[in-house]
Write a protein that holds these residues in place. Sequence first.
Motif, PDB file in Angstrom:
ATOM      1  N   SER A 153      80.508  74.286 101.335  1.00 53.46           N
ATOM      2  CA  SER A 153      79.502  73.238 101.502  1.00 53.46           C
ATOM      3  C   SER A 153      78.961  72.716 100.176  1.00 53.46           C
ATOM      4  CB  SER A 153      78.345  73.766 102.358  1.00 53.46           C
ATOM      5  OG  SER A 153      77.704  74.846 101.710  1.00 53.46           O
ATOM      6  N   GLY A 154      79.633  73.043  99.080  1.00 55.06           N
ATOM      7  CA  GLY A 154      79.165  72.605  97.770  1.00 55.06           C
ATOM      8  C   GLY A 154      78.872  73.806  96.892  1.00 55.06           C
ATOM      9  N   GLY A 155      77.881  73.674  96.021  1.00 55.64           N
ATOM     10  CA  GLY A 155      77.521  74.755  95.116  1.00 55.64           C
ATOM     11  C   GLY A 155      77.139  74.214  93.761  1.00 55.64           C
ATOM     12  N   GLN A 156      76.782  75.123  92.871  1.00 54.80           N
ATOM     13  CA  GLN A 156      76.479  74.699  91.513  1.00 54.80           C
ATOM     14  C   GLN A 156      77.706  74.003  90.929  1.00 54.80           C
ATOM     15  OE1 GLN A 156      74.653  77.568  88.892  1.00 54.80           O
ATOM     16  NE2 GLN A 156      73.578  78.593  90.574  1.00 54.80           N
ATOM     17  N   GLN A 157      77.480  72.919  90.178  1.00 53.93           N
ATOM     18  CA  GLN A 157      78.592  72.111  89.695  1.00 53.93           C
ATOM     19  C   GLN A 157      79.570  72.924  88.864  1.00 53.93           C
ATOM     20  OE1 GLN A 157      79.049  68.887  90.767  1.00 53.93           O
ATOM     21  NE2 GLN A 157      81.084  69.245  89.899  1.00 53.93           N
ATOM     22  N   ARG A 158      79.067  73.874  88.091  1.00 53.05           N
ATOM     23  CA  ARG A 158      79.964  74.687  87.252  1.00 53.05           C
ATOM     24  C   ARG A 158      80.928  75.504  88.114  1.00 53.05           C
ATOM     25  NH1 ARG A 158      76.565  79.903  85.289  1.00 53.05           N
ATOM     26  NH2 ARG A 158      75.057  80.016  87.003  1.00 53.05           N
ATOM     27  N   PHE A 159      80.482  75.950  89.278  1.00 58.73           N
ATOM     28  CA  PHE A 159      81.357  76.723  90.149  1.00 58.73           C
ATOM     29  C   PHE A 159      82.309  75.808  90.921  1.00 58.73           C
ATOM     30  CE2 PHE A 159      77.449  79.661  90.375  1.00 58.73           C
ATOM     31  CZ  PHE A 159      77.772  80.226  89.158  1.00 58.73           C
ATOM     32  N   VAL A 160      81.821  74.652  91.322  1.00 56.45           N
ATOM     33  CA  VAL A 160      82.699  73.673  91.973  1.00 56.45           C
ATOM     34  C   VAL A 160      83.805  73.247  91.014  1.00 56.45           C
ATOM     35  CG1 VAL A 160      82.834  71.371  92.985  1.00 56.45           C
ATOM     36  CG2 VAL A 160      80.887  72.863  93.531  1.00 56.45           C
ATOM     37  N   ASP A 161      83.456  73.040  89.746  1.00 55.42           N
ATOM     38  CA  ASP A 161      84.470  72.661  88.750  1.00 55.42           C
ATOM     39  C   ASP A 161      85.533  73.741  88.601  1.00 55.42           C
ATOM     40  OD1 ASP A 161      83.108  70.304  88.308  1.00 55.42           O
ATOM     41  OD2 ASP A 161      82.097  70.998  86.484  1.00 55.42           O
ATOM     42  N   LEU A 162      85.099  75.014  88.619  1.00 50.03           N
ATOM     43  CA  LEU A 162      86.063  76.112  88.533  1.00 50.03           C
ATOM     44  C   LEU A 162      87.006  76.100  89.737  1.00 50.03           C
ATOM     45  CD1 LEU A 162      83.824  79.105  87.323  1.00 50.03           C
ATOM     46  CD2 LEU A 162      85.658  77.981  86.028  1.00 50.03           C
ATOM     47  N   MET A 163      86.443  75.862  90.910  1.00 54.07           N
ATOM     48  CA  MET A 163      87.278  75.873  92.110  1.00 54.07           C
ATOM     49  C   MET A 163      88.242  74.693  92.131  1.00 54.07           C
ATOM     50  SD  MET A 163      88.205  77.499  94.753  1.00 54.07           S
ATOM     51  CE  MET A 163      86.937  78.688  95.185  1.00 54.07           C
ATOM     52  N   ARG A 164      87.813  73.557  91.644  1.00 52.05           N
ATOM     53  CA  ARG A 164      88.685  72.377  91.632  1.00 52.05           C
ATOM     54  C   ARG A 164      89.864  72.552  90.668  1.00 52.05           C
ATOM     55  NH1 ARG A 164      87.300  67.942  94.398  1.00 52.05           N
ATOM     56  NH2 ARG A 164      85.132  67.558  95.023  1.00 52.05           N
ATOM     57  N   LYS A 165      89.769  73.470  89.745  1.00 47.41           N
ATOM     58  CA  LYS A 165      90.861  73.719  88.806  1.00 47.41           C
ATOM     59  C   LYS A 165      91.923  74.661  89.379  1.00 47.41           C
ATOM     60  CE  LYS A 165      88.031  73.018  84.647  1.00 47.41           C
ATOM     61  NZ  LYS A 165      87.435  73.683  83.445  1.00 47.41           N
ATOM     62  N   THR A 166      91.693  75.206  90.558  1.00 45.69           N
ATOM     63  CA  THR A 166      92.650  76.139  91.157  1.00 45.69           C
ATOM     64  C   THR A 166      93.756  75.372  91.884  1.00 45.69           C
ATOM     65  OG1 THR A 166      91.501  76.256  93.290  1.00 45.69           O
ATOM     66  CG2 THR A 166      90.761  77.771  91.551  1.00 45.69           C
ATOM     67  N   PRO A 167      94.863  76.036  92.230  1.00 46.14           N
ATOM     68  CA  PRO A 167      95.932  75.399  93.018  1.00 46.14           C
ATOM     69  C   PRO A 167      95.618  75.396  94.510  1.00 46.14           C
ATOM     70  CG  PRO A 167      96.584  77.630  92.455  1.00 46.14           C
ATOM     71  CD  PRO A 167      95.247  77.405  91.786  1.00 46.14           C
ATOM     72  N   VAL A 168      94.384  75.090  94.861  1.00 50.85           N
ATOM     73  CA  VAL A 168      93.901  75.130  96.233  1.00 50.85           C
ATOM     74  C   VAL A 168      93.235  73.799  96.546  1.00 50.85           C
ATOM     75  CG1 VAL A 168      92.410  76.362  97.867  1.00 50.85           C
ATOM     76  CG2 VAL A 168      93.494  77.618  95.995  1.00 50.85           C
ATOM     77  N   TYR A 169      93.461  73.269  97.750  1.00 53.46           N
ATOM     78  CA  TYR A 169      92.817  72.017  98.128  1.00 53.46           C
ATOM     79  C   TYR A 169      91.361  72.293  98.466  1.00 53.46           C
ATOM     80  CZ  TYR A 169      91.814  67.513 100.161  1.00 53.46           C
ATOM     81  OH  TYR A 169      91.249  66.288 100.407  1.00 53.46           O
ATOM     82  N   ASN A 170      90.439  71.585  97.803  1.00 51.95           N
ATOM     83  CA  ASN A 170      89.006  71.762  98.016  1.00 51.95           C
ATOM     84  C   ASN A 170      88.521  70.839  99.129  1.00 51.95           C
ATOM     85  OD1 ASN A 170      87.337  73.055  95.184  1.00 51.95           O
ATOM     86  ND2 ASN A 170      89.557  72.968  95.368  1.00 51.95           N
ATOM     87  N   ALA A 171      88.143  71.418 100.252  1.00 45.71           N
ATOM     88  CA  ALA A 171      87.558  70.668 101.361  1.00 45.71           C
ATOM     89  C   ALA A 171      86.061  70.962 101.358  1.00 45.71           C
ATOM     90  CB  ALA A 171      88.192  71.078 102.684  1.00 45.71           C
TER      91      ALA A 171
END
Length: 346
Positions: A141-159
């Motif tokens: 459902s979102g999160g701190q931007q620094r953690f969202v940025d880390l997740m967006r760098k993974t080989p996983v689709y961010n929904a």
Amino acid sequence: MGDTSARGRALLSLTLAIGLGLCMSGCVPQKTTPSASPTPSLTPTVTAPPTSVAPLRGTTVPAGSLDHASIAAKIDNLPSARPQIGLESTDLVYQELVEGGLTRYVAVWQSSIPALIGPVRSIRPMDPDIVSPLGGIICYSGGQQRFVDLMRKTPVYNAIHGQADTASTFFRTPTKAAPHNVLVKAPELLAQHADIPAPAQQFQYASAPTSTAATAGTPTAAISYAFSGVTSGSWTWDAAKAVFLRSQGTGPDLDSAGAQLSTTNVVVMRVTVTVDQNVPKTNLMGSGEAWISSGGRTVHASWTKASATDPIHLADDAGAPVLLAVGNTWIELVPTAGSVSVVAPG
């Protein structure tokens, strides 16, 4: 009269004699044709349909039936979020420490995709290391931007809830209060990403009942753990159902249908935790102590993870790979500051 009768008898005798002579000299005897032997019936050869192994359960499934992505989700574990929706269908669940000594889950579905999952909450710094080996989709459902940025760098689709690409698949249910009410229409989300491949196998599995714990472990009545002073739980072996039953605190942990949550395998990993700006992070790169339970037994082991995209590897005290039982698995990421206790029967 007498002469006529005599001539008639003589004529009949002559006719018979001529007929007999003709047959003896020229009649072709009739041949008897033997009846044909019945053709033996052939038993058709039945070819078993091809099969494959479910990557997150180790079960045998029809080939091609699971050629789709996994769906992981950050699941709320506050009392106001319980009972969660879809946890009874998971392949894998990781329980992790968050702020205030509380816990949340990273739950993963692939073998079975329920109609709804949730409630989903915000991402945390250890989640990229948990889901990167899976690929697939991560829901949150979102999160701190620094953690969202880390997740967006993974080989996983961010929904992510609130984004244009999840407008038709994420919604708030009126049956729970915000922020514990964001649910996901999992099949619809998966259908939107049919191009994402299936995950790699995360753990090694044995043919039942030859899991490492079942063959080499010690008898176990329960596994108890504490993440902090406010979060504890246990898994109790139910021999009749051949599963471990989950409790949180002092009571059973129930699914949305009122049944107690259960698992085939319990993996307890001792992990270090660092804190950055009051946010705990479970450290998964490295190694540590572990206990693996299945079949009513527990084996002491160790875990290692070499990189963010590497799965977790489990080895027994002799260094051999630990083989899980075929089925679902809950992974308890217990801090070294917490506690773990394996309770023997009786």
